[in-house]
Design a protein around this motif. Sequence first.
Motif, PDB file in Angstrom:
ATOM      1  N   VAL A 275       0.833  -1.202   0.000  1.00 23.60           N
ATOM      2  CA  VAL A 275       0.000   0.000   0.000  1.00 23.60           C
ATOM      3  C   VAL A 275       0.870   1.256   0.000  1.00 23.60           C
ATOM      4  N   LEU A 276       1.983   1.224   0.718  1.00 23.65           N
ATOM      5  CA  LEU A 276       2.888   2.371   0.733  1.00 23.65           C
ATOM      6  C   LEU A 276       3.342   2.718  -0.682  1.00 23.65           C
ATOM      7  N   GLU A 277       3.728   1.721  -1.451  1.00 21.11           N
ATOM      8  CA  GLU A 277       4.159   1.965  -2.832  1.00 21.11           C
ATOM      9  C   GLU A 277       3.001   2.510  -3.670  1.00 21.11           C
ATOM     10  N   GLU A 278       1.790   2.022  -3.416  1.00 19.91           N
ATOM     11  CA  GLU A 278       0.617   2.529  -4.138  1.00 19.91           C
ATOM     12  C   GLU A 278       0.379   4.001  -3.814  1.00 19.91           C
ATOM     13  N   MET A 279       0.560   4.373  -2.537  1.00 21.89           N
ATOM     14  CA  MET A 279       0.356   5.758  -2.130  1.00 21.89           C
ATOM     15  C   MET A 279       1.425   6.672  -2.718  1.00 21.89           C
ATOM     16  N   VAL A 280       2.654   6.179  -2.811  1.00 20.25           N
ATOM     17  CA  VAL A 280       3.722   6.944  -3.453  1.00 20.25           C
ATOM     18  C   VAL A 280       3.376   7.197  -4.923  1.00 20.25           C
ATOM     19  N   ALA A 281       2.909   6.163  -5.610  1.00 23.20           N
ATOM     20  CA  ALA A 281       2.513   6.311  -7.008  1.00 23.20           C
ATOM     21  C   ALA A 281       1.341   7.273  -7.156  1.00 23.20           C
ATOM     22  N   HIS A 282       0.438   7.264  -6.175  1.00 27.66           N
ATOM     23  CA  HIS A 282      -0.726   8.147  -6.175  1.00 27.66           C
ATOM     24  C   HIS A 282      -0.289   9.608  -6.131  1.00 27.66           C
ATOM     25  N   VAL A 283       0.626   9.931  -5.234  1.00 28.84           N
ATOM     26  CA  VAL A 283       1.118  11.305  -5.110  1.00 28.84           C
ATOM     27  C   VAL A 283       1.929  11.686  -6.352  1.00 28.84           C
ATOM     28  N   GLU A 284       2.704  10.749  -6.857  1.00 33.30           N
ATOM     29  CA  GLU A 284       3.530  11.015  -8.028  1.00 33.30           C
ATOM     30  C   GLU A 284       2.674  11.443  -9.224  1.00 33.30           C
ATOM     31  N   LYS A 285       1.533  10.788  -9.425  1.00 35.97           N
ATOM     32  CA  LYS A 285       0.660  11.131 -10.541  1.00 35.97           C
ATOM     33  C   LYS A 285       0.082  12.541 -10.394  1.00 35.97           C
ATOM     34  N   LEU A 286      -0.129  12.965  -9.154  1.00 38.62           N
ATOM     35  CA  LEU A 286      -0.592  14.337  -8.922  1.00 38.62           C
ATOM     36  C   LEU A 286       0.426  15.345  -9.442  1.00 38.62           C
ATOM     37  N   LEU A 287       1.688  15.126  -9.099  1.00 42.20           N
ATOM     38  CA  LEU A 287       2.740  16.048  -9.525  1.00 42.20           C
ATOM     39  C   LEU A 287       2.927  16.011 -11.037  1.00 42.20           C
ATOM     40  N   GLN A 288       2.765  14.843 -11.623  1.00 45.36           N
ATOM     41  CA  GLN A 288       2.848  14.736 -13.082  1.00 45.36           C
ATOM     42  C   GLN A 288       1.722  15.521 -13.741  1.00 45.36           C
ATOM     43  N   ALA A 289       0.528  15.442 -13.160  1.00 45.53           N
ATOM     44  CA  ALA A 289      -0.615  16.161 -13.718  1.00 45.53           C
ATOM     45  C   ALA A 289      -0.415  17.672 -13.627  1.00 45.53           C
TER      46      ALA A 289
END
Length: 423
Positions: A300-314
Amino acid sequence: MLQISFIRQNVDVVKERLIVKNFGDLSLVDKVVELDAQVRKLKAESEAIQASLNAASKEIGMLMGKGDKVAAEQKKQEVAAQKDTIQELNDALTTAEKELNDEILKLPNLPHTSVPKGKTPEENVNIKEEGAKPQLYAGAVPHWDLIKKYDLVDFETGAKLTGSGFPLYKGKGAKLQRALIQYFLDYNIDAGYTEYLPPHMVNEATAYGTGQLPDKEGQMYHVTADGFYLIPTAEVPVTNIYRDEIVKETDLPIKMTAYTPCFRREAGSFGSDVRGLNRVHQFDKVEVVQLVHPDKSYEVLEEMVAHVEKLLQALELPYRILRLCGGDMSFTSALTYDFEVYSAAQQKWLECSSVSNFETYQTNRMKIRFKDATGKTQLLHSLNGSSLALPRIVACLLENNQTDTGIQIPKVLQKYFGAEQIV
């Protein structure tokens, strides 16, 4: 709070992991183990006497039933003496348990085995760096000058209303804040998070639950008349929603998001590090929190990291992801990833998010548990992350998107902001 059963059975491992976190007083581990032995000894003695008292009470009843009042009276005197002894034991047990709890609270969470050794931010590990650093036009300036040019934030009036570090957003500056908050919340809700709007003040038990108390009093604003604390992050009230509860395993994972203002007394160093929006006492942040099965928390930690990363990409911002070393991690975290965005006008990286796994450190304090398939009660793991903190995001959006005609708004925000540019 660390679990005493784990400390008792893994003394050497606990010390090894605390060294990675640069915890200096390893003798505290030995003290905790000694206090635990004392507590268990007093408890065993108390339970043995209580069992004897229960047996004696039954025997007195039998003797009275037989009419042997003399023997019954003698047994009553023995029971009275034992009651005095058990009271003394229970008083000693209460004192020992409190001392044990107080000492365990001084121990930080153990870092995960993947946490690198190190004492300073310079020793954090750069996991990933994405996005091209923008080349600004010749007249580009830092965000604090852009704020004045476009009349977005009034620091002087904010200081008049409250004090230094309390910005007053106005006009399009206030609208940009609102646009970011709504976009972040919509993004989190679409990912399965339930939105909450929690109180902005919490009581002592709530602040204790997530680890702000007893050692971070100086970082929080304290409403002394009521014993409340202004929240430093939405993590505090949101994680405590499930305090003292046993949830169903079928309800996992529990995913929560919230927007709140955040209040922090310490403002950091001097100079450009705290200029403008780089570091303030009050700021807006959207948080994500998860309560999960202990076997799945690192996934889940890795999923949350990916979640935040997509925000910054957007948001089209250049960013990097750091795995924090032991010495730069929070007291309560087992593993933390920091996100930093690049400020083109300041030519520096600015932290905008931390995503952490606390394992059972917080849930042990809050007694947040679940029943597994066998009926055994276990502690959940808690995780949280900034999704996102606004001040440095705003600073970078203004700086990186400035042109000689205005400030370009990222496409993903335009429907929320209602315009393509700040002009």
